[in-house]
Design a protein around this motif. Structure first.
Motif, mmCIF file in Angstrom:
data_model
loop_
_atom_site.group_PDB
_atom_site.id
_atom_site.type_symbol
_atom_site.label_atom_id
_atom_site.label_comp_id
_atom_site.label_asym_id
_atom_site.label_seq_id
_atom_site.Cartn_x
_atom_site.Cartn_y
_atom_site.Cartn_z
ATOM 1 N N SER A 21 0.830 -1.204 0.000
ATOM 2 C CA SER A 21 0.000 0.000 0.000
ATOM 3 C C SER A 21 0.867 1.259 0.000
ATOM 4 O O SER A 21 0.551 2.233 -0.671
ATOM 5 C CB SER A 21 -0.957 -0.002 1.180
ATOM 6 O OG SER A 21 -0.259 0.042 2.397
ATOM 7 N N VAL A 25 0.727 4.117 -2.990
ATOM 8 C CA VAL A 25 0.468 5.532 -2.701
ATOM 9 C C VAL A 25 1.584 6.404 -3.271
ATOM 10 O O VAL A 25 1.332 7.445 -3.877
ATOM 11 C CB VAL A 25 0.298 5.758 -1.181
ATOM 12 C CG1 VAL A 25 0.341 7.237 -0.841
ATOM 13 C CG2 VAL A 25 -1.003 5.153 -0.702
ATOM 14 N N ARG A 29 1.164 9.298 -6.134
ATOM 15 C CA ARG A 29 1.556 10.698 -5.938
ATOM 16 C C ARG A 29 2.407 11.218 -7.084
ATOM 17 O O ARG A 29 2.380 12.404 -7.400
ATOM 18 C CB ARG A 29 2.335 10.850 -4.636
ATOM 19 C CG ARG A 29 1.468 10.852 -3.423
ATOM 20 C CD ARG A 29 2.306 11.141 -2.215
ATOM 21 N NE ARG A 29 1.531 11.080 -0.996
ATOM 22 C CZ ARG A 29 2.053 11.117 0.202
ATOM 23 N NH1 ARG A 29 3.364 11.210 0.344
ATOM 24 N NH2 ARG A 29 1.287 11.061 1.257
#
Length: 92
Positions: A21, A25, A29
């Motif tokens: 995870s 992420v 980004r």
């Protein structure tokens, strides 16, 4: 499962999920920054409107929706497999 066997199996799995995870992420980004067209005053509203319209069209056409779902799931599986392999390499 007695004597903490379940816990011993759970901890590495939890670490793998957390690392996956975190990686996802960070990759997400990279795709977003304030220089994107969508963040510009006038043209951004037009782009947003077009994106919403396309999502509504996809949502109302079952064949297209299934196709996009398959592609997204394939992409997620590839991404998850890569993250798990990186995790195994780090643990070795």
């Amino acid at each position: 499962m007695a004597n903490g066997t379940c816990l011993k199996r759970f901890i590495p799995m939890k670490a793998t999920c957390w690392n996956y995870s975190r990686h996802v992420v960070l990759e997400s980004r990279k795709q977003m920054d304030e220089r994107d067209v969508i963040h510009r005053p006038v043209i951004g509203r037009i782009v947003l409107t077009l994106m919403r319209t396309m999502m509504r069209v996809v949502n109302h056409l079952p064949l297209l929706r299934r196709l996009m779902q398959r592609k997204q799931m394939k992409l997620r599986k590839i991404s998850a497999a890569g993250a798990i392999e990186r995790q195994r390499a780090q643990m070795a």
